[in-house]
Structure formats: structure tokens, C-alpha cells
Design a protein around this motif. Sequence first.
Motif: not given
Length: 263
Positions: A238-263
Amino acid sequence: MRRTALAALCIAAAATVGLTGCQPGQDNADNTSAAGTSAGSSKPAQKKEPFAGLTGGEIADRATKATTGASALRMKGEIPDDESKATITLDVALNRKGECAGTIGMGGKGKADLIKTGDTVYMKFDEAFLREQSEGESKSDTEAAVAMLAGKWTKTKATGDDAKEFADFCDLDTVLAGAEDTDSDASRGKTATVDGAPAIVLHEKDGKERYTLYVATEGKPYLLRIDSTAGADQGSVVFSDFDEPVPAQKPTGEILDLDALGG
């Protein structure tokens, strides 16, 4: 997970790419009478026929043009994945800036939250999803992954190997690539509604594949739903929300950096 599996239903039917057949059906949509009568007349008021004078193929082409012209949309449904042989469940909003936000699941075994903004992909996996994706790994590696990742937001560069397929899926230009040029032979069906929105039903076929398309009859002729009802890739989106803003905000709180873990 392969983006092509996700795109197979969303694009092939939406754009009617490669669909040249015409499933048997009515060539004209049914007229629906209004419940009441017009003032001063004993004849029932008739609703205007949607897309009067247009063939099913012409309506499908208009739907493709409108849908591929959207700056953003939301996709929700279930689609089979050729690689894993499981069913992908998705509910994701995405736009032409390469941003997205939503959830993806595999085979009914857990889900992952997904956000992409800028050049970073953020994901949060539940335990069931991690265990499913760790199938074939040692018990110790699986338990370590669950302990480290389950229920926690992670981040990685969108260009990395592990994130690239998700990043590509988040880009509406990539998802709709090649969908603009169509020449559909769809047949017209009856009218229907999709989540309360009035639509006309179209039918397409390509060999053993069968598709049912629902096109909005009010406002722009967006593609509202695709059902793949026969063949290898049966599913529904199903397709909907045409031309609507996408709620793509950086998450709040602690974030695990996988690139740093990969070294």
C-alpha cells in the motif's frame, strides 16, 4: 535482504514494466448510483465515472507518472524475498533526499527500526530479528550479538557494505528507477476503496504473473495499492503519504557506532 525483491512488486507492477498482456475483465468501470436523488428530479443522481473515456492502460500510465513524480511516499506491506525465501514486512516512508524512517521485518521473526538521514544509517534490532539473521552462526557469536545489539540504536555510514542495501532502499529515486517509461495494457475493473480513499481497480498480467492495481480517483491519480496474486512474487503493498515530510531524525540517547567497533 535484496532491494530487488522489495522493488519487484513495488516497481514492476507500478510501472507495468514488461507487462504486455491484458487480463480478461470489464473495459469500463461500473457506474455507481448515489444514495439519494437530485433536487427536483425523480432520477437518481449519478456519480461521475472515474477516468471517463480512458482505457485501463492509459489510467495505469497516468498513475505511474503521478507516483514517480512524488517527492516522498510511504510503502507498507508484505513481499516475498527471493534470496531468503521468507516474507519481508515493511512500513517505511522515504523521499528523494535519500531519507527514510520505518520498520522492516523478515519472516515474521522480529523487526528492525530503520532511519537514514544524511550519510548515516541508524538501525535498532529486536532480539528475534538478530537471532533470525544469525542463523548458521555459533551459539556464542549469536548470544554476543544479541547482548550487544538487541534493543539498542546503532549507526553506520550509508556507504558501508552492511548498510548500502538499506541506504539504496531509502532513496526514492533508486526505488523508482526505470519506472517512468511505460506502455500498459491494463484492463479496467470496478471501483473500490483503499484505506478509505476511492480508487479504480486495474488488472495486469505477464505470463503467469497477475497484478491488481488500485489507482486514486480523487486528486492526483496516485497508485494506492498493488496486489501480486499469482506467480512467484505474491504479496501486497500500500502506498500513502505522498509528498509528506519523512520523519527521519537522528535517534536520541546512546547510539552504538558499528564502524568504530569494526575498527
